[in-house]
Design an enzyme around this catalytic site. Sequence first.
Site, short mmCIF file in Angstrom:
data_model
loop_
_atom_site.label_atom_id
_atom_site.label_comp_id
_atom_site.label_asym_id
_atom_site.label_seq_id
_atom_site.Cartn_x
_atom_site.Cartn_y
_atom_site.Cartn_z
N GLU A 1 0.82 -1.21 0.00
CA GLU A 1 0.00 0.00 0.00
C GLU A 1 0.86 1.26 0.00
OE1 GLU A 1 -2.52 -3.29 0.76
OE2 GLU A 1 -0.67 -2.69 1.80
N HIS B 1 -10.36 -6.60 7.93
CA HIS B 1 -11.18 -6.48 6.75
C HIS B 1 -12.46 -5.69 7.01
CE1 HIS B 1 -8.46 -9.65 5.53
NE2 HIS B 1 -8.95 -9.63 4.30
#
Length: 320
Positions: A55, A124
């Site tokens: 990321e 998540h």
Amino acid sequence: MAKALNDGLRAAMERDPRVLIMGEDVGRLGGVFRITDGLQKDFGEQRVLDTPLSESGIIGAAIGLAVRGFRPVCEIQFDGFVFPGFDQIVSQLAKLRYRTQGTVPVPVVVRIPFGGGIGAVEHHSESPESLFAHVAGLKVVACATPGDAHWMIQQAIAGDDPVIFFEPKRRYWEKGTVDPDLSAAPPLHSARVVRPGSTLTVATYGPMVRTCLEAATAAAEDGQDLEVIDLRTLSPLDLGPVVESVRRTGRLVVVSEAPSESSITSEVAARIQQECFFSLEAPVLRVTGFDTPYPPSRLEDDYLPDLDRVLDAVDRSLAW
């Protein structure tokens, strides 16, 4: 909503060859939620890039591309995965245009599926929007319907400021109308009344918009006429419609999945108290997630605000 986002991304790419999509599995797979399905096939690997699982690398590369004139759209697979790129977002992306006195625009859109309700494992399901809304230099928005998703993603891509674009992942499969007329789309950074009412105001955003509309429908059976406002933009907040509504109803409930401490809901509550002090008939009440780490999926139903918790707050406000 997933299809509306896909169509919005496609329209933006057709309109401007500088628009790129980049992220983990966005190309051949079409993204874990299939938001970018078919785009690499139609636009090629130079415009829809499958990146390494980094990321920080995704955001850093996007900043470099933006400086060189491109308009990157980064996909972060899940909300909890954004934090390795948080340093790049806060230290570089948010500051570069300001640092250069506006001479270097950084038109990067960071798409983040957020919120719970899908039974996912750790990392998540998160609601990190308050972290980004606190950072000067970032625009932060959250869509709630297919129609808004379609136009808001295009508006975010067209702007010259970095935008954190939150997508409520548990609403990806819900259907709604999409008006093809761009002139009918409200401005990106504007709140909107999605259900008029006169008894009490409910302000919310993202995945909680549907929950609050359901609560308003249930409350109507008891003779309570709730006005529901979708904030849509979290930074900058557009509280004009909320102020106007509360001055009529005298009561406000603010709803969000995120924890309550130092949150969007607390900012809304503070500013409405300041702007509408003499109109309020009850304290501003908040319905939020709890101030704990996001729980295992089996406890989601206990953690997430639901219709009953929203109606309880409504009853407490009306009884004040």
